[in-house]
Design an enzyme around this catalytic site. Structure first.
Site, short mmCIF file in Angstrom:
data_model
loop_
_atom_site.label_atom_id
_atom_site.label_comp_id
_atom_site.label_asym_id
_atom_site.label_seq_id
_atom_site.Cartn_x
_atom_site.Cartn_y
_atom_site.Cartn_z
N ASP A 1 1.32 13.41 15.91
CA ASP A 1 1.49 13.40 14.45
C ASP A 1 0.14 13.46 13.74
O ASP A 1 -0.12 12.73 12.78
CB ASP A 1 2.27 12.16 14.00
CG ASP A 1 2.89 12.31 12.60
OD1 ASP A 1 2.97 13.46 12.11
OD2 ASP A 1 3.29 11.29 12.02
N LYS B 1 1.74 -3.58 8.90
CA LYS B 1 2.76 -2.53 8.92
C LYS B 1 4.08 -3.17 9.37
O LYS B 1 4.23 -3.52 10.54
CB LYS B 1 2.31 -1.42 9.88
CG LYS B 1 3.31 -0.30 10.10
CD LYS B 1 2.67 0.77 10.99
CE LYS B 1 3.65 1.83 11.42
NZ LYS B 1 3.02 2.87 12.25
N TYR C 1 9.39 5.03 8.65
CA TYR C 1 9.63 3.98 9.64
C TYR C 1 9.05 2.62 9.28
O TYR C 1 9.20 1.68 10.04
CB TYR C 1 9.06 4.40 11.00
CG TYR C 1 9.59 5.72 11.51
CD1 TYR C 1 10.91 5.84 11.93
CD2 TYR C 1 8.77 6.84 11.59
CE1 TYR C 1 11.41 7.04 12.41
CE2 TYR C 1 9.25 8.04 12.07
CZ TYR C 1 10.58 8.15 12.48
OH TYR C 1 11.06 9.34 12.95
N GLU D 1 6.89 -0.16 6.10
CA GLU D 1 6.26 -0.47 4.82
C GLU D 1 4.91 -1.10 5.15
O GLU D 1 4.80 -1.85 6.12
CB GLU D 1 7.11 -1.46 4.02
CG GLU D 1 8.39 -0.83 3.49
CD GLU D 1 9.04 -1.70 2.42
OE1 GLU D 1 9.20 -1.20 1.29
OE2 GLU D 1 9.34 -2.86 2.73
N VAL D 2 3.92 -0.78 4.33
CA VAL D 2 2.56 -1.18 4.65
C VAL D 2 1.95 -2.02 3.53
O VAL D 2 2.08 -1.68 2.36
CB VAL D 2 1.70 0.08 4.93
CG1 VAL D 2 0.25 -0.31 5.17
CG2 VAL D 2 2.24 0.81 6.13
N LEU E 1 0.83 -1.21 0.00
CA LEU E 1 0.00 0.00 0.00
C LEU E 1 0.86 1.25 0.00
O LEU E 1 0.45 2.29 -0.49
CB LEU E 1 -0.93 0.00 1.22
CG LEU E 1 -2.02 -1.07 1.23
CD1 LEU E 1 -2.73 -1.11 2.57
CD2 LEU E 1 -3.02 -0.84 0.10
N GLY E 2 2.03 1.16 0.59
CA GLY E 2 2.89 2.33 0.63
C GLY E 2 4.06 2.14 1.56
O GLY E 2 4.21 1.09 2.17
N ARG E 3 4.88 3.18 1.62
CA ARG E 3 6.02 3.12 2.52
C ARG E 3 6.22 4.47 3.17
O ARG E 3 5.81 5.50 2.63
CB ARG E 3 7.28 2.71 1.76
CG ARG E 3 7.73 3.70 0.70
CD ARG E 3 9.22 3.55 0.41
NE ARG E 3 9.51 2.23 -0.14
CZ ARG E 3 9.62 1.98 -1.44
NH1 ARG E 3 9.44 2.96 -2.31
NH2 ARG E 3 9.90 0.77 -1.87
N GLY E 4 6.82 4.45 4.33
CA GLY E 4 7.10 5.69 5.05
C GLY E 4 8.49 5.64 5.63
O GLY E 4 9.27 4.74 5.34
#
Length: 392
Positions: free
Chosen positions: A156, A68, A50, A52-53, A45-48
Protein backbone atom coordinates in the site's frame (compact mmCIF):
# COMPACT_ATOMS: atom_id res chain seq x y z
CA UNK A 1 -6.58 -23.46 -21.18
CA UNK A 2 -3.74 -23.97 -18.70
CA UNK A 3 -3.45 -21.49 -15.84
CA UNK A 4 -1.09 -18.56 -15.51
CA UNK A 5 2.68 -19.06 -15.66
CA UNK A 6 4.18 -19.02 -12.15
CA UNK A 7 6.50 -16.24 -11.05
CA UNK A 8 9.08 -15.84 -8.28
CA UNK A 9 10.64 -12.74 -6.74
CA UNK A 10 14.10 -11.96 -8.22
CA UNK A 11 15.45 -11.09 -4.76
CA UNK A 12 14.82 -12.17 -1.17
CA UNK A 13 12.92 -15.13 -2.61
CA UNK A 14 13.41 -17.59 0.24
CA UNK A 15 13.77 -15.27 3.22
CA UNK A 16 10.75 -16.72 5.03
CA UNK A 17 11.63 -20.29 4.03
CA UNK A 18 14.87 -19.93 5.98
CA UNK A 19 13.27 -18.23 9.00
CA UNK A 20 11.71 -20.11 11.92
CA UNK A 21 7.96 -20.56 11.53
CA UNK A 22 7.12 -18.16 14.35
CA UNK A 23 8.67 -15.32 12.32
CA UNK A 24 5.94 -15.46 9.64
CA UNK A 25 3.14 -17.52 11.21
CA UNK A 26 1.24 -14.48 12.45
CA UNK A 27 -1.97 -16.42 13.18
CA UNK A 28 -0.18 -18.16 16.06
CA UNK A 29 1.28 -14.90 17.37
CA UNK A 30 0.48 -14.13 21.01
CA UNK A 31 0.01 -10.39 21.50
CA UNK A 32 1.55 -8.83 24.60
CA UNK A 33 -0.81 -6.08 25.76
CA UNK A 34 0.44 -2.86 27.34
CA UNK A 35 -1.43 -0.64 29.80
CA UNK A 36 -4.05 1.60 28.15
CA UNK A 37 -4.00 3.94 31.20
CA UNK A 38 -0.53 5.09 30.12
CA UNK A 39 -2.11 7.07 27.25
CA UNK A 40 -4.46 10.03 27.06
CA UNK A 41 -5.96 11.01 23.74
CA UNK A 42 -5.44 14.64 22.75
CA UNK A 43 -7.14 15.02 19.39
CA UNK A 44 -8.34 13.08 16.42
CA UNK A 45 -6.02 13.18 13.44
CA UNK A 46 -8.18 11.32 10.97
CA UNK A 47 -10.02 8.19 10.05
CA UNK A 48 -9.68 5.51 7.44
CA UNK A 49 -11.30 2.34 6.25
CA UNK A 50 -9.83 0.24 9.03
CA UNK A 51 -9.03 2.65 11.85
CA UNK A 52 -9.30 5.98 13.63
CA UNK A 53 -6.14 7.85 14.51
CA UNK A 54 -5.43 10.13 17.45
CA UNK A 55 -2.61 12.19 18.77
CA UNK A 56 -2.04 11.18 22.39
CA UNK A 57 0.29 11.68 25.32
CA UNK A 58 2.17 8.91 27.07
CA UNK A 59 1.62 10.16 30.64
CA UNK A 60 4.49 8.08 32.00
CA UNK A 61 7.08 10.21 30.16
CA UNK A 62 5.00 13.10 28.71
CA UNK A 63 5.92 12.12 25.14
CA UNK A 64 3.60 12.61 22.18
CA UNK A 65 2.49 9.43 20.45
CA UNK A 66 0.03 8.45 17.74
CA UNK A 67 -2.70 5.96 18.61
CA UNK A 68 -4.37 3.96 15.85
CA UNK A 69 -7.62 2.42 17.13
CA UNK A 70 -8.49 -0.45 14.82
CA UNK A 71 -12.05 -0.91 13.61
CA UNK A 72 -13.47 -4.40 14.15
CA UNK A 73 -11.80 -6.60 11.52
CA UNK A 74 -10.70 -10.22 11.53
CA UNK A 75 -8.35 -10.98 14.41
CA UNK A 76 -6.05 -12.59 11.83
CA UNK A 77 -5.55 -9.27 9.99
CA UNK A 78 -4.78 -7.42 13.22
CA UNK A 79 -2.26 -10.08 14.23
CA UNK A 80 -0.61 -9.83 10.81
CA UNK A 81 -0.12 -6.07 11.14
CA UNK A 82 1.25 -6.43 14.68
CA UNK A 83 3.64 -9.26 13.77
CA UNK A 84 4.96 -7.36 10.76
CA UNK A 85 5.46 -4.15 12.77
CA UNK A 86 7.29 -6.10 15.47
CA UNK A 87 9.49 -7.87 12.91
CA UNK A 88 10.40 -4.57 11.25
CA UNK A 89 10.83 -2.50 14.42
CA UNK A 90 14.07 -0.53 14.35
CA UNK A 91 14.43 -0.78 10.56
CA UNK A 92 15.39 2.35 8.58
CA UNK A 93 12.46 4.76 8.14
CA UNK A 94 9.92 2.20 9.36
CA UNK A 95 7.32 3.67 11.74
CA UNK A 96 8.07 2.41 15.25
CA UNK A 97 5.37 0.44 17.03
CA UNK A 98 5.77 1.53 20.66
CA UNK A 99 2.94 -0.38 22.36
CA UNK A 100 -0.26 -2.36 21.84
CA UNK A 101 -3.22 -1.70 24.14
CA UNK A 102 -6.97 -2.39 24.20
CA UNK A 103 -9.35 0.55 23.89
CA UNK A 104 -11.41 0.30 27.11
CA UNK A 105 -14.62 1.46 25.42
CA UNK A 106 -14.72 -0.61 22.24
CA UNK A 107 -12.40 -3.39 23.47
CA UNK A 108 -10.70 -3.15 20.09
CA UNK A 109 -6.91 -3.17 19.79
CA UNK A 110 -5.09 0.13 19.56
CA UNK A 111 -1.57 0.44 18.16
CA UNK A 112 0.67 3.08 19.71
CA UNK A 113 3.31 4.61 17.42
CA UNK A 114 6.11 7.14 17.59
CA UNK A 115 4.91 10.64 16.69
CA UNK A 116 5.75 12.18 13.28
CA UNK A 117 5.37 15.91 12.61
CA UNK A 118 3.82 15.36 9.23
CA UNK A 119 3.27 17.93 6.49
CA UNK A 120 0.23 17.24 4.28
CA UNK A 121 1.67 15.64 1.15
CA UNK A 122 -0.51 17.63 -1.29
CA UNK A 123 0.99 20.86 0.06
CA UNK A 124 4.49 19.49 0.52
CA UNK A 125 4.89 17.79 -2.86
CA UNK A 126 4.23 21.07 -4.65
CA UNK A 127 7.15 22.72 -2.86
CA UNK A 128 9.85 20.04 -3.17
CA UNK A 129 13.01 20.72 -5.16
CA UNK A 130 14.67 18.21 -7.49
CA UNK A 131 17.14 17.39 -4.72
CA UNK A 132 14.33 16.97 -2.14
CA UNK A 133 12.53 14.48 -4.37
CA UNK A 134 15.70 12.43 -4.85
CA UNK A 135 16.37 12.61 -1.12
CA UNK A 136 12.93 11.43 0.00
CA UNK A 137 12.70 8.76 -2.70
CA UNK A 138 16.01 7.39 -1.44
CA UNK A 139 14.65 7.38 2.14
CA UNK A 140 11.57 5.40 1.01
CA UNK A 141 13.85 2.94 -0.79
CA UNK A 142 15.80 2.33 2.43
CA UNK A 143 12.51 1.30 4.11
CA UNK A 144 11.42 -0.83 1.14
CA UNK A 145 14.72 -2.64 0.72
CA UNK A 146 14.68 -3.35 4.44
CA UNK A 147 11.13 -4.73 4.58
CA UNK A 148 11.70 -6.76 1.39
CA UNK A 149 14.93 -8.17 2.85
CA UNK A 150 12.81 -9.19 5.86
CA UNK A 151 10.42 -11.09 3.57
CA UNK A 152 7.63 -8.52 3.71
CA UNK A 153 5.72 -6.68 0.96
CA UNK A 154 4.06 -3.39 2.02
CA UNK A 155 1.30 -3.53 -0.65
CA UNK A 156 0.00 0.00 0.00
CA UNK A 157 2.79 2.39 -0.95
CA UNK A 158 1.29 5.84 -1.64
CA UNK A 159 1.83 9.43 -0.47
CA UNK A 160 -0.71 9.09 2.37
CA UNK A 161 1.44 6.33 3.85
CA UNK A 162 4.67 8.29 3.73
CA UNK A 163 5.00 10.65 6.67
CA UNK A 164 7.47 13.47 6.10
CA UNK A 165 8.71 15.84 8.78
CA UNK A 166 10.24 18.25 6.29
CA UNK A 167 11.84 20.48 8.92
CA UNK A 168 13.96 17.58 10.19
CA UNK A 169 14.09 15.82 6.79
CA UNK A 170 12.68 12.75 8.47
CA UNK A 171 10.54 10.19 6.67
CA UNK A 172 8.56 7.20 7.90
CA UNK A 173 6.74 4.50 5.93
CA UNK A 174 3.48 3.88 7.79
CA UNK A 175 0.31 1.80 7.66
CA UNK A 176 1.38 -1.82 7.48
CA UNK A 177 -2.24 -3.01 7.62
CA UNK A 178 -2.12 -4.48 4.10
CA UNK A 179 1.46 -5.77 4.34
CA UNK A 180 2.05 -9.50 3.91
CA UNK A 181 4.81 -12.09 4.16
CA UNK A 182 6.24 -13.20 0.82
CA UNK A 183 6.27 -16.95 0.20
CA UNK A 184 7.42 -18.01 -3.30
CA UNK A 185 4.62 -19.54 -5.35
CA UNK A 186 1.87 -18.26 -3.06
CA UNK A 187 -1.15 -16.64 -4.70
CA UNK A 188 -2.19 -13.40 -3.04
CA UNK A 189 -5.32 -11.28 -2.93
CA UNK A 190 -5.24 -8.69 -5.72
CA UNK A 191 -7.56 -6.37 -3.78
CA UNK A 192 -4.68 -4.48 -2.18
CA UNK A 193 -3.09 -1.05 -2.68
CA UNK A 194 -5.00 2.09 -3.61
CA UNK A 195 -6.34 2.41 -7.14
CA UNK A 196 -3.91 5.01 -8.51
CA UNK A 197 -0.95 2.98 -7.20
CA UNK A 198 -2.11 -0.54 -8.13
CA UNK A 199 0.39 -2.42 -10.26
CA UNK A 200 -0.71 -3.97 -13.59
CA UNK A 201 -0.45 -7.42 -11.97
CA UNK A 202 -3.32 -6.51 -9.64
CA UNK A 203 -5.40 -4.99 -12.43
CA UNK A 204 -5.10 -8.10 -14.64
CA UNK A 205 -5.76 -10.37 -11.65
CA UNK A 206 -2.32 -12.02 -11.55
CA UNK A 207 -2.02 -13.38 -8.02
CA UNK A 208 1.56 -14.67 -7.88
CA UNK A 209 3.05 -11.22 -7.38
CA UNK A 210 5.91 -10.23 -5.07
CA UNK A 211 7.91 -7.30 -3.65
CA UNK A 212 8.06 -5.72 -7.13
CA UNK A 213 4.46 -4.56 -6.60
CA UNK A 214 5.82 -1.92 -4.19
CA UNK A 215 8.25 -0.73 -6.85
CA UNK A 216 5.39 0.03 -9.28
CA UNK A 217 3.61 2.05 -6.58
CA UNK A 218 6.85 3.92 -5.90
CA UNK A 219 7.14 4.66 -9.63
CA UNK A 220 3.65 6.19 -9.57
CA UNK A 221 4.72 8.40 -6.68
CA UNK A 222 7.89 9.46 -8.48
CA UNK A 223 5.97 10.32 -11.66
CA UNK A 224 3.48 12.44 -9.71
CA UNK A 225 6.33 14.28 -7.97
CA UNK A 226 8.58 15.05 -10.94
CA UNK A 227 5.73 15.85 -13.35
CA UNK A 228 3.63 17.63 -10.69
CA UNK A 229 0.62 15.54 -11.72
CA UNK A 230 -1.22 13.99 -8.77
CA UNK A 231 -2.13 11.20 -9.27
CA UNK A 232 -0.15 10.35 -12.38
CA UNK A 233 -2.47 7.51 -13.53
CA UNK A 234 -5.98 8.79 -12.74
CA UNK A 235 -8.38 5.90 -13.35
CA UNK A 236 -12.08 6.15 -12.48
CA UNK A 237 -12.26 2.47 -11.51
CA UNK A 238 -9.92 -0.54 -11.56
CA UNK A 239 -10.62 -1.26 -15.23
CA UNK A 240 -10.11 2.35 -16.31
CA UNK A 241 -6.91 2.36 -14.23
CA UNK A 242 -5.30 -0.16 -16.60
CA UNK A 243 -6.53 1.87 -19.58
CA UNK A 244 -4.82 4.99 -18.16
CA UNK A 245 -1.59 3.01 -17.79
CA UNK A 246 -1.91 1.59 -21.32
CA UNK A 247 -2.30 5.10 -22.76
CA UNK A 248 1.19 5.87 -21.43
CA UNK A 249 3.07 2.55 -21.60
CA UNK A 250 1.27 1.38 -24.74
CA UNK A 251 -0.87 -1.70 -25.39
CA UNK A 252 1.84 -3.68 -27.21
CA UNK A 253 3.93 -4.23 -24.07
CA UNK A 254 0.76 -4.97 -22.12
CA UNK A 255 -0.12 -7.82 -24.48
CA UNK A 256 3.47 -9.11 -24.31
CA UNK A 257 3.09 -9.18 -20.52
CA UNK A 258 -0.27 -10.96 -20.71
CA UNK A 259 1.21 -13.54 -23.12
CA UNK A 260 4.39 -14.10 -21.10
CA UNK A 261 2.44 -15.09 -17.98
CA UNK A 262 -0.49 -16.66 -19.84
CA UNK A 263 -2.91 -14.25 -18.17
CA UNK A 264 -6.55 -14.28 -19.21
CA UNK A 265 -7.81 -10.70 -19.50
CA UNK A 266 -11.26 -9.89 -18.16
CA UNK A 267 -13.58 -9.55 -21.21
CA UNK A 268 -14.59 -6.11 -19.88
CA UNK A 269 -11.25 -4.84 -21.21
CA UNK A 270 -12.16 -5.77 -24.81
CA UNK A 271 -14.24 -2.64 -25.37
CA UNK A 272 -12.17 -0.17 -23.36
CA UNK A 273 -8.48 -0.94 -23.94
CA UNK A 274 -8.16 -0.02 -27.60
CA UNK A 275 -4.70 0.38 -29.16
CA UNK A 276 -2.18 2.84 -27.82
CA UNK A 277 1.44 3.58 -28.64
CA UNK A 278 4.08 3.86 -25.95
CA UNK A 279 4.59 7.52 -25.04
CA UNK A 280 7.98 9.10 -24.47
CA UNK A 281 8.39 10.39 -20.90
CA UNK A 282 9.58 13.73 -22.31
CA UNK A 283 6.03 14.53 -23.43
CA UNK A 284 5.00 15.03 -19.77
CA UNK A 285 7.63 17.74 -19.25
CA UNK A 286 6.46 21.37 -19.32
CA UNK A 287 7.61 24.76 -18.04
CA UNK A 288 6.18 24.19 -14.54
CA UNK A 289 7.95 20.87 -13.90
CA UNK A 290 11.08 20.96 -16.07
CA UNK A 291 13.25 21.96 -13.08
CA UNK A 292 12.37 18.59 -11.47
CA UNK A 293 13.08 16.45 -14.52
CA UNK A 294 16.47 15.21 -15.71
CA UNK A 295 17.57 12.43 -18.08
CA UNK A 296 18.47 10.25 -15.09
CA UNK A 297 15.05 10.89 -13.48
CA UNK A 298 13.30 9.71 -16.65
CA UNK A 299 15.60 6.71 -16.98
CA UNK A 300 14.92 5.75 -13.37
CA UNK A 301 11.16 6.19 -13.79
CA UNK A 302 11.22 4.09 -16.95
CA UNK A 303 12.88 1.24 -15.07
CA UNK A 304 10.18 1.28 -12.36
CA UNK A 305 7.03 1.66 -14.45
CA UNK A 306 7.23 -1.61 -16.36
CA UNK A 307 4.27 -3.93 -16.92
CA UNK A 308 6.40 -7.00 -16.31
CA UNK A 309 6.97 -7.07 -12.55
CA UNK A 310 10.10 -9.21 -13.02
CA UNK A 311 11.82 -6.50 -15.08
CA UNK A 312 11.28 -3.63 -12.63
CA UNK A 313 14.24 -2.49 -10.58
CA UNK A 314 14.41 -3.98 -7.10
CA UNK A 315 14.69 -1.53 -4.19
CA UNK A 316 18.42 -2.24 -3.86
CA UNK A 317 19.01 -1.80 -7.62
CA UNK A 318 17.02 1.43 -7.49
CA UNK A 319 19.29 2.81 -4.76
CA UNK A 320 22.28 2.23 -7.04
CA UNK A 321 20.74 4.21 -9.94
CA UNK A 322 22.58 7.38 -11.08
CA UNK A 323 19.50 9.43 -10.10
CA UNK A 324 20.67 9.01 -6.50
CA UNK A 325 24.40 9.73 -7.02
CA UNK A 326 24.10 13.23 -5.46
CA UNK A 327 22.29 11.76 -2.42
CA UNK A 328 24.72 8.87 -1.95
CA UNK A 329 27.64 11.30 -2.25
CA UNK A 330 26.20 13.62 0.42
CA UNK A 331 25.18 10.82 2.78
CA UNK A 332 28.59 9.17 2.62
CA UNK A 333 30.15 12.57 3.32
CA UNK A 334 27.88 12.98 6.36
CA UNK A 335 28.53 9.45 7.56
CA UNK A 336 25.20 8.05 6.40
CA UNK A 337 23.12 10.53 8.37
CA UNK A 338 20.48 12.61 6.65
CA UNK A 339 20.59 15.40 9.19
CA UNK A 340 22.86 17.00 11.77
CA UNK A 341 23.65 14.78 14.73
CA UNK A 342 21.53 15.22 17.81
CA UNK A 343 18.25 15.46 15.92
CA UNK A 344 17.09 11.92 16.49
CA UNK A 345 13.73 12.95 17.94
CA UNK A 346 10.84 10.71 16.98
CA UNK A 347 8.95 11.64 13.92
CA UNK A 348 2.43 13.94 14.12
CA UNK A 349 0.81 11.99 11.54
CA UNK A 350 -2.08 13.60 9.76
CA UNK A 351 -2.90 10.37 8.02
CA UNK A 352 -1.88 7.28 9.89
CA UNK A 353 -3.65 4.85 7.65
CA UNK A 354 -5.06 4.33 4.22
CA UNK A 355 -7.48 6.81 2.68
CA UNK A 356 -7.89 9.02 5.68
CA UNK A 357 -9.55 12.38 5.70
CA UNK A 358 -7.29 14.87 7.39
CA UNK A 359 -8.76 16.90 10.23
CA UNK A 360 -7.93 20.62 10.50
CA UNK A 361 -5.59 21.35 13.39
CA UNK A 362 -6.62 24.20 15.69
CA UNK A 363 -3.52 26.27 16.41
CA UNK A 364 -4.46 26.44 20.10
CA UNK A 365 -3.54 22.78 20.38
CA UNK A 366 0.09 23.47 19.70
CA UNK A 367 1.45 23.07 23.22
CA UNK A 368 -0.95 20.87 25.14
CA UNK A 369 1.76 18.85 26.82
CA UNK A 370 1.93 21.07 29.87
CA UNK A 371 -1.75 22.02 29.92
CA UNK A 372 -4.03 21.13 32.83
CA UNK A 373 -6.36 19.39 30.37
CA UNK A 374 -3.80 16.67 29.73
CA UNK A 375 -3.26 15.99 33.39
CA UNK A 376 -7.01 15.52 33.84
CA UNK A 377 -7.97 11.86 33.94
CA UNK A 378 -8.52 11.07 30.32
CA UNK A 379 -8.25 7.43 29.42
CA UNK A 380 -7.78 6.09 25.94
CA UNK A 381 -11.47 6.04 25.07
CA UNK A 382 -12.24 9.69 25.85
CA UNK A 383 -10.73 12.58 23.86
CA UNK A 384 -9.92 15.61 26.02
CA UNK A 385 -12.25 18.61 25.97
CA UNK A 386 -9.61 20.85 24.43
CA UNK A 387 -9.48 18.56 21.44
CA UNK A 388 -13.19 18.78 20.67
CA UNK A 389 -12.54 21.24 17.90
CA UNK A 390 -10.27 18.78 16.17
CA UNK A 391 -12.76 15.95 15.93
CA UNK A 392 -14.99 15.52 12.94
Amino acid sequence: MSGPVPSRARVYTDVNTHRPRDYWDYESHVVEWGNQDDYQLVRKLGRGKYSEVFEAINITNNEKVVVKILKPVKKKKIKREIKILENLRGGPNIITLADIVKDPVSRTPALVFEHVNNTDFKQLYQTLTDYDIRFYMYEILKALDYCHSMGIMHRDVKPHNVMIDHEHRKLRLIDWGLAEFYHPGQEYNVRVASRYFKGPELLVDYQMYDYSLDMWSLGCMLASMIFRKEPFFHGHDNYDQLVRIAKVLGTEDLYDYIDKYNIELDPRFNDILGRHSRKRWERFVHSENQHLVSPEALDFLDKLLRYDHQTRLTAREAMDHPYFYPIVKDQSRMGGSNMPSGSSTPVSSASMMSGISTVPTPSALGSLAGSPVISATNTLGTPVAAAAGATQ
